[in-house]
Design a protein around this motif. Structure first.
Motif, PDB file in Angstrom:
ATOM      1  N   LEU A 142       0.661  -1.101  -0.045  1.00  0.00           N
ATOM      2  CA  LEU A 142       0.071   0.071  -0.120  1.00  0.00           C
ATOM      3  C   LEU A 142       0.847   1.383   0.057  1.00  0.00           C
ATOM      4  CD1 LEU A 142      -2.677  -0.994   2.915  1.00  0.00           C
ATOM      5  CD2 LEU A 142      -2.943  -0.968   0.382  1.00  0.00           C
ATOM      6  N   TYR A 143       0.271   2.233  -0.460  1.00  0.00           N
ATOM      7  CA  TYR A 143       1.140   3.635  -0.374  1.00  0.00           C
ATOM      8  C   TYR A 143       1.026   4.116   0.967  1.00  0.00           C
ATOM      9  CZ  TYR A 143       0.738   4.879  -5.408  1.00  0.00           C
ATOM     10  OH  TYR A 143       0.906   5.204  -6.739  1.00  0.00           O
ATOM     11  N   LYS A 144       2.291   4.290   1.615  1.00  0.00           N
ATOM     12  CA  LYS A 144       2.608   4.644   2.947  1.00  0.00           C
ATOM     13  C   LYS A 144       1.520   5.760   3.491  1.00  0.00           C
ATOM     14  CE  LYS A 144       7.516   3.588   3.300  1.00  0.00           C
ATOM     15  NZ  LYS A 144       8.825   4.225   3.392  1.00  0.00           N
ATOM     16  N   SER A 145       1.495   6.773   2.675  1.00  0.00           N
ATOM     17  CA  SER A 145       0.438   7.810   3.022  1.00  0.00           C
ATOM     18  C   SER A 145      -0.920   7.541   3.423  1.00  0.00           C
ATOM     19  CB  SER A 145       0.381   8.865   2.241  1.00  0.00           C
ATOM     20  OG  SER A 145       0.213   8.574   0.823  1.00  0.00           O
ATOM     21  N   VAL A 146      -1.462   6.474   2.373  1.00  0.00           N
ATOM     22  CA  VAL A 146      -2.773   6.141   2.529  1.00  0.00           C
ATOM     23  C   VAL A 146      -2.945   5.022   3.912  1.00  0.00           C
ATOM     24  CG1 VAL A 146      -4.487   4.687   1.341  1.00  0.00           C
ATOM     25  CG2 VAL A 146      -3.205   6.065  -0.083  1.00  0.00           C
ATOM     26  N   ALA A 147      -1.934   4.240   3.960  1.00  0.00           N
ATOM     27  CA  ALA A 147      -2.019   3.388   4.886  1.00  0.00           C
ATOM     28  C   ALA A 147      -2.181   4.080   6.353  1.00  0.00           C
ATOM     29  CB  ALA A 147      -0.959   2.503   5.013  1.00  0.00           C
ATOM     30  N   LEU A 148      -1.372   4.923   6.543  1.00  0.00           N
ATOM     31  CA  LEU A 148      -1.235   5.634   7.868  1.00  0.00           C
ATOM     32  C   LEU A 148      -2.524   6.725   7.914  1.00  0.00           C
ATOM     33  CD1 LEU A 148       2.524   6.927   7.703  1.00  0.00           C
ATOM     34  CD2 LEU A 148       1.367   5.221   9.161  1.00  0.00           C
ATOM     35  N   ILE A 149      -2.898   7.369   6.949  1.00  0.00           N
ATOM     36  CA  ILE A 149      -4.013   8.185   7.204  1.00  0.00           C
ATOM     37  C   ILE A 149      -5.268   7.541   7.327  1.00  0.00           C
ATOM     38  CG2 ILE A 149      -5.286   9.948   5.997  1.00  0.00           C
ATOM     39  CD1 ILE A 149      -3.022  11.063   7.171  1.00  0.00           C
ATOM     40  N   ASN A 150      -5.646   6.443   6.689  1.00  0.00           N
ATOM     41  CA  ASN A 150      -6.712   5.600   6.810  1.00  0.00           C
ATOM     42  C   ASN A 150      -6.786   4.858   8.375  1.00  0.00           C
ATOM     43  OD1 ASN A 150      -7.769   5.699   4.394  1.00  0.00           O
ATOM     44  ND2 ASN A 150      -6.904   3.734   3.598  1.00  0.00           N
ATOM     45  N   ARG A 151      -5.551   4.738   8.786  1.00  0.00           N
ATOM     46  CA  ARG A 151      -5.652   4.139  10.129  1.00  0.00           C
ATOM     47  C   ARG A 151      -5.809   5.243  11.109  1.00  0.00           C
ATOM     48  NH1 ARG A 151      -0.231   2.318  11.859  1.00  0.00           N
ATOM     49  NH2 ARG A 151      -0.099   1.500   9.666  1.00  0.00           N
ATOM     50  N   ALA A 152      -5.182   6.420  11.012  1.00  0.00           N
ATOM     51  CA  ALA A 152      -5.482   7.512  11.940  1.00  0.00           C
ATOM     52  C   ALA A 152      -6.982   8.015  11.842  1.00  0.00           C
ATOM     53  CB  ALA A 152      -4.428   8.778  11.370  1.00  0.00           C
ATOM     54  N   ASN A 153      -7.530   8.243  10.646  1.00  0.00           N
ATOM     55  CA  ASN A 153      -8.879   8.639  10.692  1.00  0.00           C
ATOM     56  C   ASN A 153      -9.724   7.693  11.358  1.00  0.00           C
ATOM     57  OD1 ASN A 153      -8.189  10.818   9.179  1.00  0.00           O
ATOM     58  ND2 ASN A 153      -8.689   9.734   7.331  1.00  0.00           N
ATOM     59  N   ARG A 154      -9.440   6.081  10.925  1.00  0.00           N
ATOM     60  CA  ARG A 154     -10.623   5.289  11.777  1.00  0.00           C
ATOM     61  C   ARG A 154     -10.076   5.151  13.419  1.00  0.00           C
ATOM     62  NH1 ARG A 154      -8.331   1.702   7.732  1.00  0.00           N
ATOM     63  NH2 ARG A 154      -6.955   0.840   9.069  1.00  0.00           N
ATOM     64  N   PHE A 155      -8.917   5.553  13.572  1.00  0.00           N
ATOM     65  CA  PHE A 155      -8.658   5.794  15.146  1.00  0.00           C
ATOM     66  C   PHE A 155      -9.236   6.674  15.692  1.00  0.00           C
ATOM     67  CE2 PHE A 155      -6.006   5.725  18.881  1.00  0.00           C
ATOM     68  CZ  PHE A 155      -5.993   4.417  19.365  1.00  0.00           C
ATOM     69  N   MET A 156      -9.006   8.074  15.140  1.00  0.00           N
ATOM     70  CA  MET A 156      -9.407   9.285  15.827  1.00  0.00           C
ATOM     71  C   MET A 156     -10.793   9.818  15.365  1.00  0.00           C
ATOM     72  SD  MET A 156      -6.892   9.305  17.994  1.00  0.00           S
ATOM     73  CE  MET A 156      -7.001  11.260  18.596  1.00  0.00           C
ATOM     74  N   GLY A 157     -11.312   9.287  14.237  1.00  0.00           N
ATOM     75  CA  GLY A 157     -12.664   9.991  13.735  1.00  0.00           C
ATOM     76  C   GLY A 157     -12.283  11.238  13.010  1.00  0.00           C
ATOM     77  N   THR A 158     -11.268  11.449  12.511  1.00  0.00           N
ATOM     78  CA  THR A 158     -10.755  12.728  11.799  1.00  0.00           C
ATOM     79  C   THR A 158     -11.009  12.343  10.317  1.00  0.00           C
ATOM     80  OG1 THR A 158      -8.603  11.901  11.884  1.00  0.00           O
ATOM     81  CG2 THR A 158      -8.838  13.279  13.358  1.00  0.00           C
ATOM     82  N   ALA A 159     -10.775  13.560   9.592  1.00  0.00           N
ATOM     83  CA  ALA A 159     -11.055  13.514   8.092  1.00  0.00           C
ATOM     84  C   ALA A 159      -9.658  13.928   7.495  1.00  0.00           C
ATOM     85  CB  ALA A 159     -12.135  14.311   7.564  1.00  0.00           C
ATOM     86  N   TRP A 160      -8.559  13.382   8.058  1.00  0.00           N
ATOM     87  CA  TRP A 160      -7.341  14.028   7.319  1.00  0.00           C
ATOM     88  C   TRP A 160      -6.998  13.255   6.080  1.00  0.00           C
ATOM     89  CZ3 TRP A 160      -3.721  13.153  12.292  1.00  0.00           C
ATOM     90  CH2 TRP A 160      -3.897  14.377  13.303  1.00  0.00           C
ATOM     91  N   LYS A 161      -6.119  13.945   5.159  1.00  0.00           N
ATOM     92  CA  LYS A 161      -6.125  13.540   3.871  1.00  0.00           C
ATOM     93  C   LYS A 161      -4.449  12.874   3.428  1.00  0.00           C
ATOM     94  CE  LYS A 161     -10.007  15.371   2.956  1.00  0.00           C
ATOM     95  NZ  LYS A 161     -11.237  14.480   2.625  1.00  0.00           N
TER      96      LYS A 161
END
Length: 268
Positions: free
Chosen positions: A82-101
């Motif tokens: 996976l793209y590093k940025s996509v893997a990390l942001i998807n995990r962050a958004n699921r964990f924290m309920g954010t909408a980061w890109k």
């Protein structure tokens, strides 16, 4: 006898009480960047709990996760490919309920010399491996700083860099940040770019081997296991203090993890 005043930089007022989340561009999602993102997740949650508008992060990296990244970076076996940025942001958004890109491209100018799209941000954090990328970021920030009176005009650039067991973090202003009058402190409105202050050292570092590692063992020969996380925690503590204290007497630090020495870089 006249006492010399302590030099201080006061945080731009918009960061203290913004009407919208502070837009941050995090450039690089590797050993340091992946851990800076975790620290920003903690910072965002803490800021919003204190009544602040919080943070809105956009992560830039065009690399994909390989098996050599596991363990030392914030990736799991299931994320290889996976793209590093996509893997990390998807995990962050699921964990924290954010909408980061996430952006799956490099943070660099296009073929026409224009800045990349979606670069709006007040704070830029670079966690890249090459000197060339830092000079590129500096050029882009200088272009963006011409947007006078724009809500997303860049204000700060924080650069993380390291070798095997040493590293540094340096905070810079993008242009001048107006400072309040102070009888107690000598206020400093401009903090130099890393590319201005350490240009010669950065150019020399370009001769170093930056080829990707093929295994975890090879990666650990280039960078010690905890240098990235140590820099991430200390650097984000500097950023946290900008929000919470509203000022700083230091604009960064040098860290030697081998003998546990840290040397602050004072505002000058």
């Amino acid at each position: 006898m006249k006492t010399e005043k302590t030099k201080i930089h006061f945080t731009d007022p918009y960061l203290i009480s913004p009407t919208n989340p502070i837009a941050i561009n995090l450039i690089g999602a590797g050993g340091t960047g992946s851990k800076v993102l975790t620290a920003l997740m903690e910072m965002n949650h803490s800021l919003t709990a204190l009544g602040h508008a919080g943070l809105s992060v956009r992560l830039w990296d065009d690399d994909r996760v390989t098996s050599a990244n596991l363990g030392r970076q914030r990736f799991a076996q299931s994320e290889v490919g996976l793209y590093k940025s996509v893997a990390l942001i998807n995990r962050a958004n699921r964990f924290m309920g954010t909408a980061w890109k996430a952006e799956t491209v490099k943070f660099e100018k296009d073929n026409f010399g224009k800045q990349p799209k979606n670069t709006q941000g007040s704070i830029y954090i670079s966690c890249t491996d090459s000197a060339r990328s830092r000079f590129e970021i500096a050029e882009i920030l200088n272009l963006l700083s011409n947007r006078r009176h724009h809500r997303y005009m860049p204000k700060y650039w924080m650069d993380f860099g390291n070798s095997n067991s040493t590293g540094q973090v340096l905070l810079s202003t993008v242009g001048e940040i107006p400072q309040p009058n102070s009888e107690k402190f000598e206020t400093v409105e401009s903090l130099p770019f890393v590319t201005e202050e350490f240009a010669d050292l950065l150019k020399e570092s370009e001769t170093a081997d930056d080829t990707p590692s093929c295994s975890v063992a090879e990666a650990l020969e280039k960078q010690d296991l905890y240098i990235n996380s140590a820099l991430a925690q200390m650097g984000c503590s500097l950023l946290w203090n900008l929000f919470r204290q509203g000022m700083t007497a230091n604009r960064g630090f040098f860290l030697n993890l081998k003998d546990f020495r840290t040397m602050p870089i004072p505002v000058a």
